[in-house]
Design a protein around this motif. Structure first.
Motif, PDB file in Angstrom:
ATOM      1  N   ILE A 110       0.775  -1.202  -0.020  1.00  0.00           N
ATOM      2  CA  ILE A 110       0.155  -0.045  -0.037  1.00  0.00           C
ATOM      3  C   ILE A 110       0.970   1.378  -0.137  1.00  0.00           C
ATOM      4  O   ILE A 110       0.596   2.358  -0.547  1.00  0.00           O
ATOM      5  CB  ILE A 110      -1.126   0.131   1.419  1.00  0.00           C
ATOM      6  CG1 ILE A 110      -2.209   0.956   0.950  1.00  0.00           C
ATOM      7  CG2 ILE A 110      -0.210   0.336   2.514  1.00  0.00           C
ATOM      8  CD1 ILE A 110      -3.262   0.325   0.008  1.00  0.00           C
ATOM      9  N   ILE A 111       2.058   1.229   0.809  1.00  0.00           N
ATOM     10  CA  ILE A 111       2.838   2.466   0.644  1.00  0.00           C
ATOM     11  C   ILE A 111       3.589   2.592  -0.713  1.00  0.00           C
ATOM     12  O   ILE A 111       3.646   3.785  -1.153  1.00  0.00           O
ATOM     13  CB  ILE A 111       4.037   2.320   1.746  1.00  0.00           C
ATOM     14  CG1 ILE A 111       3.541   2.289   3.088  1.00  0.00           C
ATOM     15  CG2 ILE A 111       5.102   3.148   1.582  1.00  0.00           C
ATOM     16  CD1 ILE A 111       4.505   1.929   4.195  1.00  0.00           C
ATOM     17  N   LYS A 112       3.699   1.518  -1.422  1.00  0.00           N
ATOM     18  CA  LYS A 112       4.341   1.741  -2.790  1.00  0.00           C
ATOM     19  C   LYS A 112       3.216   2.280  -3.743  1.00  0.00           C
ATOM     20  O   LYS A 112       3.539   3.165  -4.494  1.00  0.00           O
ATOM     21  CB  LYS A 112       4.810   0.098  -3.414  1.00  0.00           C
ATOM     22  CG  LYS A 112       5.237   0.133  -4.687  1.00  0.00           C
ATOM     23  CD  LYS A 112       5.777  -1.166  -5.352  1.00  0.00           C
ATOM     24  CE  LYS A 112       6.360  -1.087  -6.559  1.00  0.00           C
ATOM     25  NZ  LYS A 112       6.541  -2.334  -6.977  1.00  0.00           N
ATOM     26  N   ILE A 113       2.105   1.684  -3.395  1.00  0.00           N
ATOM     27  CA  ILE A 113       1.011   2.232  -4.344  1.00  0.00           C
ATOM     28  C   ILE A 113       0.736   3.745  -4.038  1.00  0.00           C
ATOM     29  O   ILE A 113       0.684   4.774  -5.172  1.00  0.00           O
ATOM     30  CB  ILE A 113      -0.372   1.532  -4.246  1.00  0.00           C
ATOM     31  CG1 ILE A 113      -0.478  -0.038  -4.686  1.00  0.00           C
ATOM     32  CG2 ILE A 113      -1.571   2.386  -4.515  1.00  0.00           C
ATOM     33  CD1 ILE A 113      -1.548  -0.911  -4.223  1.00  0.00           C
ATOM     34  N   PHE A 114       0.868   4.248  -2.585  1.00  0.00           N
ATOM     35  CA  PHE A 114       0.498   5.628  -2.400  1.00  0.00           C
ATOM     36  C   PHE A 114       1.931   6.438  -3.045  1.00  0.00           C
ATOM     37  O   PHE A 114       1.636   7.595  -3.453  1.00  0.00           O
ATOM     38  CB  PHE A 114       0.523   5.772  -0.997  1.00  0.00           C
ATOM     39  CG  PHE A 114      -1.169   5.818  -0.551  1.00  0.00           C
ATOM     40  CD1 PHE A 114      -1.630   7.037  -0.324  1.00  0.00           C
ATOM     41  CD2 PHE A 114      -1.655   4.564  -0.698  1.00  0.00           C
ATOM     42  CE1 PHE A 114      -3.106   6.892   0.231  1.00  0.00           C
ATOM     43  CE2 PHE A 114      -3.160   4.658  -0.139  1.00  0.00           C
ATOM     44  CZ  PHE A 114      -3.488   5.834  -0.139  1.00  0.00           C
ATOM     45  N   ILE A 123       2.399   8.360   4.568  1.00  0.00           N
ATOM     46  CA  ILE A 123       1.633   7.417   5.686  1.00  0.00           C
ATOM     47  C   ILE A 123       2.628   7.154   6.781  1.00  0.00           C
ATOM     48  O   ILE A 123       3.990   7.095   6.520  1.00  0.00           O
ATOM     49  CB  ILE A 123       1.713   6.014   4.837  1.00  0.00           C
ATOM     50  CG1 ILE A 123       0.573   6.039   3.786  1.00  0.00           C
ATOM     51  CG2 ILE A 123       1.142   4.996   5.747  1.00  0.00           C
ATOM     52  CD1 ILE A 123       0.271   4.839   3.023  1.00  0.00           C
ATOM     53  N   VAL A 124       2.203   7.517   7.975  1.00  0.00           N
ATOM     54  CA  VAL A 124       3.018   7.214   8.931  1.00  0.00           C
ATOM     55  C   VAL A 124       2.355   5.988   9.820  1.00  0.00           C
ATOM     56  O   VAL A 124       1.120   5.935  10.207  1.00  0.00           O
ATOM     57  CB  VAL A 124       2.758   8.476  10.186  1.00  0.00           C
ATOM     58  CG1 VAL A 124       3.723   8.102  11.372  1.00  0.00           C
ATOM     59  CG2 VAL A 124       3.361   9.488   9.401  1.00  0.00           C
ATOM     60  N   ILE A 125       3.285   4.851  10.242  1.00  0.00           N
ATOM     61  CA  ILE A 125       2.941   3.799  10.731  1.00  0.00           C
ATOM     62  C   ILE A 125       3.002   3.489  12.521  1.00  0.00           C
ATOM     63  O   ILE A 125       4.165   3.974  12.859  1.00  0.00           O
ATOM     64  CB  ILE A 125       3.522   2.518  10.089  1.00  0.00           C
ATOM     65  CG1 ILE A 125       3.454   2.775   8.613  1.00  0.00           C
ATOM     66  CG2 ILE A 125       3.330   1.094  10.742  1.00  0.00           C
ATOM     67  CD1 ILE A 125       4.253   1.672   8.051  1.00  0.00           C
ATOM     68  N   PHE A 126       2.087   3.153  13.118  1.00  0.00           N
ATOM     69  CA  PHE A 126       2.138   2.899  14.596  1.00  0.00           C
ATOM     70  C   PHE A 126       2.021   1.503  14.730  1.00  0.00           C
ATOM     71  O   PHE A 126       0.896   0.998  14.549  1.00  0.00           O
ATOM     72  CB  PHE A 126       1.153   3.771  15.415  1.00  0.00           C
ATOM     73  CG  PHE A 126       1.547   5.426  15.386  1.00  0.00           C
ATOM     74  CD1 PHE A 126       2.108   5.910  16.504  1.00  0.00           C
ATOM     75  CD2 PHE A 126       1.017   5.919  14.270  1.00  0.00           C
ATOM     76  CE1 PHE A 126       2.345   7.272  16.476  1.00  0.00           C
ATOM     77  CE2 PHE A 126       1.189   7.183  14.319  1.00  0.00           C
ATOM     78  CZ  PHE A 126       2.036   7.866  15.223  1.00  0.00           C
ATOM     79  N   GLU A 127       3.015   0.650  15.249  1.00  0.00           N
ATOM     80  CA  GLU A 127       2.745  -0.679  15.222  1.00  0.00           C
ATOM     81  C   GLU A 127       2.523  -1.066  16.996  1.00  0.00           C
ATOM     82  O   GLU A 127       3.159  -0.412  17.731  1.00  0.00           O
ATOM     83  CB  GLU A 127       4.186  -1.597  14.923  1.00  0.00           C
ATOM     84  CG  GLU A 127       3.993  -1.705  13.314  1.00  0.00           C
ATOM     85  CD  GLU A 127       5.001  -2.954  12.909  1.00  0.00           C
ATOM     86  OE1 GLU A 127       4.535  -3.339  12.034  1.00  0.00           O
ATOM     87  OE2 GLU A 127       5.989  -2.976  13.706  1.00  0.00           O
TER      88      GLU A 127
END
Length: 287
Positions: A110-114, A123-127
């Motif tokens: 999804i990051i590649k698509i965006f 896009i900022v990711i919180f795991e």
């Protein structure tokens, strides 16, 4: 009180330190300290204090205000996105809450698509665990999160099915067949994994009317695999969480077939920003 001051405060809390906040915001550390000090002076209250061991800790009033500050910044973000959309642009930030297996499966694509289609959207990711993601959604720390339904008081959009499988030593008697029936696991010592992974397994045994013998419950998948290697039990897990299986362990199909649903959730789909709606749309279009 300024928008910049609010952004600095939230970034400091999310990153856990003034130094990391400064790096994220391309500011100096003293500038971050001054921004928060000026905000506290303007409001006449102390919002946070620094602890050597725990880092930044919000005061009670800081904790209660953080929700409203996030809401203010969220509305500003929506305004900026709508103005940009009127000009034919897509801008903004999407904060995504994710658990590890969802991150591995979905986020790289999804990051590649965006990056290809919406280069001005970040896009900022919180795991974290499923419980943490639900908390982040309710407190507006994230805009959208990967969840395992059901989730109360949220709008949930299903995106995938994750098949449940059995992991056991190759030397185990049940490993001799390609598939294992749930009835064969009655009184078989099982190792469960926390973080939201245990609930679907408990449901499987309840629905099948088979006695569950939960010998151990652990927090990490690596710990679970090590314990299986030592012969302390076997495990039923979602297929997606298995990235690297040790050579002395094997995976077997579980019969009948059980799947857990993976979904993305937002506090309100109606109130979601343009960027979040684009994220949901692209997630639904993934192969």
């Amino acid at each position: 009180m300024t928008i910049t001051q609010l952004q600095v405060l939230v970034t400091a809390i999310d990153t856990g330190s003034f130094t990391k906040a400064a790096q994220t915001l391309n500011m100096t550390q003293p500038a971050v300290s001054h921004a928060i000090l000026n905000l506290e002076t303007d409001l006449g209250v102390t919002l946070l204090f620094r602890d050597r061991k725990k880092g930044l800790i919000l005061t009670d009033v800081g904790e209660s205000m953080l929700f409203h500050i996030r809401a203010i910044l969220d509305h500003i973000n929506k305004i900026e996105q709508e103005v940009a959309a009127e000009k034919g642009l897509e801008i903004g930030t999407i904060r995504v809450g994710s658990f590890s297996s969802a991150s591995t499966k979905f986020l790289p694509r999804i990051i590649k698509i965006f990056r290809q289609k919406y280069p001005s959207l970040k896009i900022v990711i919180f795991e974290g665990s499923l419980d943490e993601i639900e908390d982040w959604l309710s407190t507006k720390k994230v805009d959208v999160g990967f969840v395992i339904p059901p989730r109360k008081e949220m709008d949930v959009i299903s995106i995938a099915k994750d098949k449940m499988v059995v992991i056991l030593p190759k030397a185990h008697p049940l490993s001799k067949t390609d598939s294992i029936h749930i009835n064969d696991l009655e009184n078989e010592p099982l190792i469960l994994c926390r973080g939201g992974f245990e609930s679907p397994i408990i449901d499987i045994f309840k629905k099948s009317r088979v006695k569950l013998c939960a010998e151990f419950t652990v927090s990490q998948v690596n710990t679970l695999l090590k314990m299986i290697q030592e012969g302390l039990g076997i495990a039923i897990v979602p297929n997606l969480i298995i990235e690297h299986l040790p050579n002395d362990l094997c995976i077997r199909t579980l019969e009948p077939t059980f799947c857990r649903e993976i979904a993305i959730a937002v506090p309100s789909l109606k109130e979601a920003s343009i960027a979040v709606k684009l994220f949901i749309e692209e997630m639904q279009n993934l192969d």
